[in-house]
Design an enzyme around this catalytic site. Structure first.
Site, PDB file in Angstrom:
ATOM      1  N   CYS A 115      -9.674   0.855  -3.877  1.00  9.47           N
ATOM      2  CA  CYS A 115      -8.840   2.159  -4.230  1.00  9.47           C
ATOM      3  C   CYS A 115      -9.416   2.888  -5.475  1.00  9.47           C
ATOM      4  O   CYS A 115      -8.814   3.911  -5.821  1.00  9.47           O
ATOM      5  CB  CYS A 115      -7.369   1.836  -4.549  1.00  9.47           C
ATOM      6  SG  CYS A 115      -7.266   0.876  -5.902  1.00  9.47           S
ATOM      7  N   GLN A 123       1.035  -1.064   0.030  1.00  8.84           N
ATOM      8  CA  GLN A 123      -0.018  -0.077   0.039  1.00  8.84           C
ATOM      9  C   GLN A 123       0.742   1.138   0.017  1.00  8.84           C
ATOM     10  O   GLN A 123       2.057   1.108   0.490  1.00  8.84           O
ATOM     11  CB  GLN A 123      -0.968   0.042   1.068  1.00  8.84           C
ATOM     12  CG  GLN A 123      -1.964  -1.101   1.374  1.00  8.84           C
ATOM     13  CD  GLN A 123      -3.103  -0.884   0.362  1.00  8.84           C
ATOM     14  OE1 GLN A 123      -3.165   0.088  -0.437  1.00  8.84           O
ATOM     15  NE2 GLN A 123      -3.896  -2.088   0.173  1.00  8.84           N
TER      16      GLN A 123
HETATM   17  C1  LIG Z   1      -4.878  -3.366  -4.330  1.00  9.33           C
HETATM   18  S1  LIG Z   1      -3.522  -4.943  -4.222  1.00  9.33           S
HETATM   19  C2  LIG Z   1      -4.001  -5.306  -2.727  1.00  9.33           C
HETATM   20  C3  LIG Z   1      -3.017  -6.223  -1.928  1.00  9.33           C
HETATM   21  C4  LIG Z   1      -3.204  -6.424  -0.618  1.00  9.33           C
HETATM   22  N1  LIG Z   1      -4.717  -6.880  -0.283  1.00  9.33           N
HETATM   23  C5  LIG Z   1      -2.572  -5.517   0.281  1.00  9.33           C
HETATM   24  O1  LIG Z   1      -3.429  -4.903   1.130  1.00  9.33           O
HETATM   25  O2  LIG Z   1      -1.504  -5.352   0.358  1.00  9.33           O
HETATM   26  C6  LIG Z   1      -4.088  -5.854  -5.279  1.00  9.33           C
HETATM   27  C7  LIG Z   1      -3.531  -7.122  -5.547  1.00  9.33           C
HETATM   28  O3  LIG Z   1      -4.004  -8.200  -6.292  1.00  9.33           O
HETATM   29  C8  LIG Z   1      -3.096  -8.755  -7.020  1.00  9.33           C
HETATM   30  N2  LIG Z   1      -3.898  -9.261  -8.393  1.00  9.33           N
HETATM   31  C9  LIG Z   1      -4.250  -8.550  -9.426  1.00  9.33           C
HETATM   32  N3  LIG Z   1      -4.745  -9.261 -10.394  1.00  9.33           N
HETATM   33  C10 LIG Z   1      -5.163 -10.678  -9.387  1.00  9.33           C
HETATM   34  C11 LIG Z   1      -5.720 -11.863  -9.898  1.00  9.33           C
HETATM   35  N4  LIG Z   1      -6.346 -11.942 -10.954  1.00  9.33           N
HETATM   36  N5  LIG Z   1      -5.773 -12.774  -9.053  1.00  9.33           N
HETATM   37  C12 LIG Z   1      -5.190 -12.662  -7.823  1.00  9.33           C
HETATM   38  N6  LIG Z   1      -4.530 -11.356  -7.430  1.00  9.33           N
HETATM   39  C13 LIG Z   1      -4.467 -10.271  -8.167  1.00  9.33           C
HETATM   40  C14 LIG Z   1      -1.926  -7.757  -7.183  1.00  9.33           C
HETATM   41  O4  LIG Z   1      -0.788  -8.597  -7.639  1.00  9.33           O
HETATM   42  C15 LIG Z   1      -1.935  -7.218  -6.114  1.00  9.33           C
HETATM   43  O5  LIG Z   1      -1.114  -7.706  -4.988  1.00  9.33           O
END
Ligand SMILES: C[S@@+](CC[C@H](N)C(=O)[O-])C[C@H]1O[C@@H](n2cnc3c(N)ncnc32)[C@H](O)[C@@H]1O
Length: 386
Positions: free
Chosen positions: A345, A193
């Site tokens: 977000c 984040q």
């Molecule tokens: C907004 S971040 C949130 C990460 C975590 N919840 C945090 O608070 O740090 C979104 C996350 O989703 C992952 N992501 C993107 N597409 C995805 C998918 N199709 N399946 C699983 N994870 C995914 C990204 O790598 C990233 O780590």
């Protein structure tokens, strides 16, 4: 920028509240420090070999230096002049977008609350790695808080900030980032984040809502069981089965390095995270092991049907800006899971996803001002199945 902070916050709150349906209980917005809050920064390298810039590119593709930007966290801000000098001294030529020549494209910096730093150099080719490695002792001397250094290779000329190949230059592979009771490990390239102070509050809030929701359900279940009048021939063992506390299951989709999952862990709860990035999953597993928690994590696609094969008692989702999308939203709509915690977000994609899940009613919400001085907003919502 220049808008008084209280006005920014009121305007964001009004905007996000207008995007969600009426009837939501909004808590006070969680305010951020107004400056020095960015705990991750992606700096574009420009300028000349003797005077590199760290910041953004202008309309002509030339570097604009933002190394004194007031949004950078204190350890990152202190590292900026050292990094600029290092780039010049090590002879790392800034990549020139208009001419497609040069080597160093970006410097990514992540800082922990204790001042520890992760520095990632994004290079066009492997040829410069030796040069960087040879000069590294100098950088370590000047930035003793630098714990993790890596090189990422991005040979293509395209508008992304990193490529597929990561080369670690330090023994330490992750930056330990304490968030309250939980220490997250962040590997180069794993999502973290933007604003450490606000992220800590976001995780804490989600943990609190989860505790309250599961406790209320358990209380209802116990009341229902106590009100049950057993027939005269019911054995003692049958009635004790009716009041035993079953374990509850929590699933964290898009779990990254495990921030929500690890804050949701409690005795008697089975917590599992799913995330597409292998380094992030490795980091999450390391944090769980260090904390002695049996929280499990898998590399996987949150949108694949398999991710939701076993319906949890409570689901957490924290997707990227694009949101859940219509397919995953349809899956959530069709499930029985009574409570979903959605951290977004991008209030626009959150509103779209909510419209696609009419069975899930937003009942609580809170704005977390992860991105002060911009009109971006992080919103945590608690959804209950109608
Ligand atoms: C907004 S971040 C949130 C990460 C975590 N919840 C945090 O608070 O740090 C979104 C996350 O989703 C992952 N992501 C993107 N597409 C995805 C998918 N199709 N399946 C699983 N994870 C995914 C990204 O790598 C990233 O780590």
């Amino acid at each position: 920028m220049g808008v008084p902070y209280a006005t920014q916050l009121r305007a964001k709150q009004a905007r996000v509240a207008a995007l969600l349906p009426p009837g939501v209980a909004w808590e006070e917005p969680f305010a951020s420090p107004e400056s020095g809050f960015r705990t991750k920064s992606t700096m574009v390298v420009g300028g000349t070999p003797a005077e590199p810039t760290l910041g953004i590119l202008d309309a002509d593709g030339l570097g604009v230096d933002l190394s004194a930007c007031g949004l950078l966290g204190p350890a990152t801000a202190a590292a900026m002049p050292v990094l600029r000098e290092f780039i010049a001294a090590a002879g790392l030529r800034p990549y020139e977008v208009p001419r497609r020549s040069g080597e160093l494209k970006y410097v990514h910096v992540v800082e922990a609350a204790d001042g520890g730093l992760l520095v990632r150099f994004v290079l066009r080719s492997q040829g410069q790695v030796g040069r960087l490695q040879r000069s590294l002792p100098l950088l370590h001397e000047q930035l003793p808080a630098m714990r993790v250094v890596s090189v990422n290779l991005l040979p293509e000329h395209k508008a992304v900030t990193a490529g597929a190949t990561e080369i670690l230059l330090t023994d330490e592979t992750t930056l330990a980032m304490p968030f309250g009771e939980v220490t997250l490990h962040v590997a180069p390239g794993a999502f973290v984040q933007t604003n450490g102070t606000v992220a800590a509050a976001l995780y804490r809030q989600a943990g609190g809502w989860i505790d309250a929701d599961l406790a209320a359900r358990e209380a209802n279940r116990t009341t229902a069981a106590a009100g049950f009048t057993a027939p005269s021939n019911t054995t003692a063992s049958t009635s004790s089965t009716a009041t035993a506390t079953p374990s509850t299951s929590v699933l964290d989709l898009y779990c990254g390095v495990g921030g929500f999952a690890l804050h949701a862990a409690r005795p008697g709860r089975v917590v599992h995270g799913v995330e597409v990035s292998p380094p992030a999953v490795a980091s999450a597993r390391r944090s769980a092991a260090e904390m002695g928690l049996e929280v499990t994590f898998d590399v996987g696609d949150a949108t694949a049907a398999r991710a939701l094969a076993a319906e949890p008692d409570l689901l957490i989702v924290n997707p990227p800006r694009r949101g859940l999308g219509s397919e995953l939203a349809a899956q959530l709509e069709a499930m029985d899971t009574p409570t979903v915690i959605y951290s977004s977000c991008n209030p626009g994609s959150l509103a779209r996803d909510l419209a696609a899940m009419p069975s899930l009613k937003p009942v609580r919400a809170r704005l977390f001002d992860m991105f002060p001085q911009t009109d971006h907003a992080e919103v945590l919502t608690l959804l209950r199945r109608r």
